[in-house]
Design a protein around this motif. Structure first.
Motif, PDB file in Angstrom:
ATOM      1  N   GLN A 113      53.023  60.910  42.982  1.00  0.00           N
ATOM      2  CA  GLN A 113      54.026  61.213  41.960  1.00  0.00           C
ATOM      3  C   GLN A 113      54.035  60.135  40.877  1.00  0.00           C
ATOM      4  N   SER A 116      51.079  60.774  38.704  1.00  0.00           N
ATOM      5  CA  SER A 116      51.349  61.901  37.803  1.00  0.00           C
ATOM      6  C   SER A 116      52.203  61.466  36.616  1.00  0.00           C
ATOM      7  N   TYR A 140      45.197  65.290  42.928  1.00  0.00           N
ATOM      8  CA  TYR A 140      46.491  65.961  42.818  1.00  0.00           C
ATOM      9  C   TYR A 140      47.407  65.257  41.827  1.00  0.00           C
ATOM     10  N   HIS A 144      48.176  66.957  38.194  1.00  0.00           N
ATOM     11  CA  HIS A 144      49.599  67.296  38.097  1.00  0.00           C
ATOM     12  C   HIS A 144      50.214  66.690  36.839  1.00  0.00           C
ATOM     13  N   TYR A 147      49.127  68.835  33.899  1.00  0.00           N
ATOM     14  CA  TYR A 147      49.933  70.067  33.890  1.00  0.00           C
ATOM     15  C   TYR A 147      51.335  69.777  33.334  1.00  0.00           C
ATOM     16  N   GLN A 148      51.926  68.653  33.750  1.00  0.00           N
ATOM     17  CA  GLN A 148      53.251  68.276  33.237  1.00  0.00           C
ATOM     18  C   GLN A 148      53.234  68.170  31.712  1.00  0.00           C
ATOM     19  N   GLN A 186      46.632  72.187  46.835  1.00  0.00           N
ATOM     20  CA  GLN A 186      47.985  71.879  46.369  1.00  0.00           C
ATOM     21  C   GLN A 186      48.191  72.345  44.928  1.00  0.00           C
ATOM     22  N   LEU A 187      47.206  72.116  44.077  1.00  0.00           N
ATOM     23  CA  LEU A 187      47.321  72.546  42.680  1.00  0.00           C
ATOM     24  C   LEU A 187      47.389  74.068  42.586  1.00  0.00           C
ATOM     25  N   ASP A 190      50.894  75.075  43.395  1.00  0.00           N
ATOM     26  CA  ASP A 190      51.768  74.794  42.246  1.00  0.00           C
ATOM     27  C   ASP A 190      51.624  75.884  41.184  1.00  0.00           C
ATOM     28  N   CYS A 191      50.381  76.267  40.910  1.00  0.00           N
ATOM     29  CA  CYS A 191      50.152  77.324  39.912  1.00  0.00           C
ATOM     30  C   CYS A 191      50.813  78.631  40.344  1.00  0.00           C
TER      31      CYS A 191
END
Length: 333
Positions: A113, A116, A140, A144, A147-148, A186-187, A190-191
């Protein structure tokens, strides 16, 4: 939000000095350390580009995935191997080193996190994140963060995930949580939650390194892949067609290079060596440069360098050479 416990501030790069004239400069003379806890990345002028090097000093995901640990020392080895490169890029390009995200007390999810959030900070400042691994759990957190950033922009842009790797890294999370092999799964989850398309292309896949389940999961997710035989048999048409179509289908690309995609002769310093991995030869470089020159790069990382298993710094030098190619062919948004 940057978590201080998971952040290590950068140190100045060092190396050989032949002079201070532009034609004599080396990378370490152009890299500026930036502590993100006390400062910020320098503002970019219009049409100016910037690269922010960020280490991910973690191999907790490798440990959880029952691999050989040591990749947490990868970022330092990649910096050392890159420091003395001669400057062959535009004098306007800004190179910054923003330190390392570290995995503290085996808290991988918190480290991811933090990674990210740091990538989001880099992208908001207009820089290209160039991440130095670290195990492939880097994927990840890195993707991520991209994507954010795209969600913040609210333009409906499509991100493609492009992975040079012998493995799909589509394992489902188990009791221990994230590992070096779960990132793309994991991605994809999320998608699915976001109702967003999942664009994934893996290059260099080895049948002897992936279970039938992983091939099934790849099929269920409509993931695309080209196996390592295409590189061994010099199948240029297949490779270029797959990469070209993928690049046309997306607006931005996250690119990750797991060094275990390469033959053990070139990359002995990885957790899982591949005797029949691909070679970093002219065909690979054609594919790599096509991606770099597409103008769609949103982030790139080098993963799985394990200096404790390396031979004559061979793997570190290969990873550094990939960074040199990237800087030399830099086109990003």
């Amino acid at each position: 939000m940057m978590k201080p416990d998971f952040y290590r501030q950068p140190v100045a790069w060092t190396g050989r000095i032949d002079g201070t004239d532009e034609e004599l400069l080396r990378w370490h003379q152009r890299v500026t350390p930036v502590n993100l806890l006390t400062g910020s990345l320098p503002s970019l002028k219009p049409h100016q580009q910037g690269v922010a090097f960020l280490g991910f000093a973690s191999d907790e995901g490798v440990r959880r995935n029952k691999g050989r640990v040591g990749a947490a020392e990868g970022p330092a080895a990649l910096r050392t191997a890159s420091s003395n490169f001669p400057v062959h890029f535009d004098g306007e390009l800004i190179l910054a080193d923003v330190g390392d995200v570290i995995c503290k007390d085996d808290l991988l999810e918190e480290a991811q996190q933090t990674l990210s959030d740091t990538v989001l900070t880099i992208r908001k400042a207009g820089y290209l994140p160039v991440l130095l691994g670290g195990g492939h759990e880097i994927t990840y957190g890195h993707a991520h963060g991209i994507y954010q950033h795209l969600r913040v922009r609210k333009r409906g842009e499509k991100l493609g995930l492009l992975n040079f790797d012998a493995h799909f890294d589509l394992r489902m999370k188990g009791e221990e949580g994230s590992t070096s092999g779960t990132g793309f799964w994991q991605l994809a989850q999320d998608c699915k939650l976001e109702g967003a398309p999942f664009y994934y292309l893996a290059l260099g896949i080895q049948a002897n390194s992936n279970t039938q389940q992983l091939f099934r999961i790849a099929g269920d997710l409509d993931a695309q892949y080209v196996d390592a035989d295409a590189f061994h048999l010099q199948d240029k048409a297949l490779l270029h067609a797959a990469i070209g179509q993928f690049l046309r289908d997306v607006d931005h690309v996250y690119l990750t290079i797991d060094l275990d995609v390469f033959s053990a002769a070139f990359a002995p310093g990885v957790s899982a060596t591949a005797y029949n991995g691909i070679r970093p030869d002219g065909l690979f470089l054609e594919c790599y440069r096509n991606i770099l020159q597409s103008g769609k790069l949103a982030g790139i990382d080098i993963a799985e360098l394990n200096p404790s298993l390396d031979v004559d710094n061979r793997t570190a030098k290969l990873g550094a050479a990939l960074l040199f190619e990237m800087i030399s062919n830099l086109h990003y948004h």
